[in-house]
Design an enzyme around this catalytic site. Structure first.
Site: not given
Ligand SMILES: NC(=O)c1ccc[n+]([C@@H]2O[C@H](COP(=O)([O-])OP(=O)(O)OC[C@H]3O[C@@H](n4cnc5c(N)ncnc54)[C@H](O)[C@@H]3O)[C@@H](O)[C@H]2O)c1
Length: 318
Positions: A115, A139, A143
């Site tokens: 991120s 967070y 990362k």
């Molecule tokens: N959406 C954004 O704006 C954004 C920005 C930067 C980085 N990210 C990164 O991208 C990735 C996906 O983001 P997203 O927006 O789809 O998030 P999201 O919360 O929709 O998806 C994350 C998933 O991880 C699962 N999860 C959490 N803990 C877990 C565990 N212990 N075991 C198995 N699964 C687990 C959750 O159930 C969820 O479905 C993440 O790593 C997030 O940090 C997202």
């Protein structure tokens, strides 16, 4: 959210990095959505990545490409220190270790969703590829640590990693989550669905965005780049759109008019502003652009992607 969209795209394409996909194995702590109409084998597993046996079992299938997206988001990682470090750091390390333990001849491509929260102020006008990672949230710290682990495990030949630093992904479909950045999406999504949205920060707050469709494109591109193209630096800042909250509101006005904009209720929240104030607003992501990663050109395009990809689904479910 991003993982579900990636799975849909992989199921539709049936191809990754120029090779046919034989099996898609989806794991999440909540039951993963099975992509409809997939012409390939899909295995779903509801399991916690913090459990070493689970992680070992996943790696035993020796997937050629691992997309590691599981995480708790920024707001939750700040509110619950133990959970943030357990999921975002410890589970990631377990995964990397399980791959290492699977043997010297197993070296999968591991794409990790990092991120832009790995960066902390003070920021230059546009953050270049050589800017130091000095996060000011738990967070972002988690990362940044995984980025380092991924690079070192790659250097040691245990795996072949790429960390992509995602911009804030907007417009997030569905219901709001615990991310401190949630309002960036809800001020577009909620009015477009006829609902009210709360805006906790001033209009001049600037941030770095890309659509969910662009995020899927980044992940796919990261899976196909060769080791030669990537070189030793395995963490890449993704391209995006630099826009203010005011730019977002203008884009909403253009597609849905004054009536939609009137559904945004301003309710300043100093706690959210304190977090958002530590976030970057503009990047100069030359390396990623040279490597073929592409985002939208402006915020209007980001809103159009939501209208095309997600609003019809939201309307059908309403
Ligand atoms: N959406 C954004 O704006 C954004 C920005 C930067 C980085 N990210 C990164 O991208 C990735 C996906 O983001 P997203 O927006 O789809 O998030 P999201 O919360 O929709 O998806 C994350 C998933 O991880 C699962 N999860 C959490 N803990 C877990 C565990 N212990 N075991 C198995 N699964 C687990 C959750 O159930 C969820 O479905 C993440 O790593 C997030 O940090 C997202």
């Amino acid at each position: 959210m991003i993982g579900r969209k990636l799975a849909l795209r992989l199921a539709a394409d049936g191809v990754l990095a120029g090779r046919a996909v034989s099996q898609l194995s989806l794991v999440d702590v909540v039951e993963p959505a099975r992509p409809a109409g997939a012409g390939l084998e899909v295995v779903t597993r509801t399991a916690d990545l913090c459990d070493p046996d689970t992680v070992r079992a996943l790696v035993a299938g020796r997937p050629d490409v691992v997309f590691h997206l599981a995480a708790v988001v920024s707001g939750e990682a700040e509110a619950d220190v133990d959970k943030g470090y357990r999921v975002n750091l410890d589970a990631s390390r377990l995964l990397l270790e399980a791959i290492r333990a699977a043997g010297p001849e197993y070296v999968p491509r591991v794409v990790f969703s990092s991120s832009i929260a790995v960066f902390g102020p003070p920021f230059p006008e546009a953050i270049g590829d050589d800017h130091c990672t000095a996060p000011l949230t738990s967070y972002g710290t988690q990362k940044a640590i995984v980025e380092l682990l991924l690079s070192d495990y790659t250097r040691r030949g245990f795996l072949d990693g790429v960390a992509i630093r995602l911009p804030t992904i907007c417009v997030r479909p569905g219901t709001p989550n615990l991310a401190a950045s949630g309002f960036f999406s809800s001020i577009i999504r909620e009015p477009l669905n006829g609902r009210e949205a709360v805006l906790p920060v001033p209009d001049d707050v600037r941030h770095w965005f890309a659509s969910p469709r662009a995020a899927v494109g980044f992940l796919l591109r990261a899976a196909e780049l060769t080791a030669e193209e990537l070189g030793a630096r395995r963490a890449l800042t993704m391209p995006g759109v630099s826009a203010t909250v005011g730019d977002e509101i203008e884009a909403l006005r253009r597609v849905a008019g004054e009536e939609a904009v009137a559904r945004i209720r301003r309710e300043p929240d100093p706690a959210i502003l304190r977090i958002v104030d530590t976030w970057p607003g503009r990047f100069d992501p030359r390396r990623a652009l040279e490597l073929g990663f592409r985002a939208e050109a402006d915020f209007g395009e980001i809103v159009r992607v939501y209208l095309e990809d997600d609003l019809p689904v939201a309307a059908a479910g309403a």
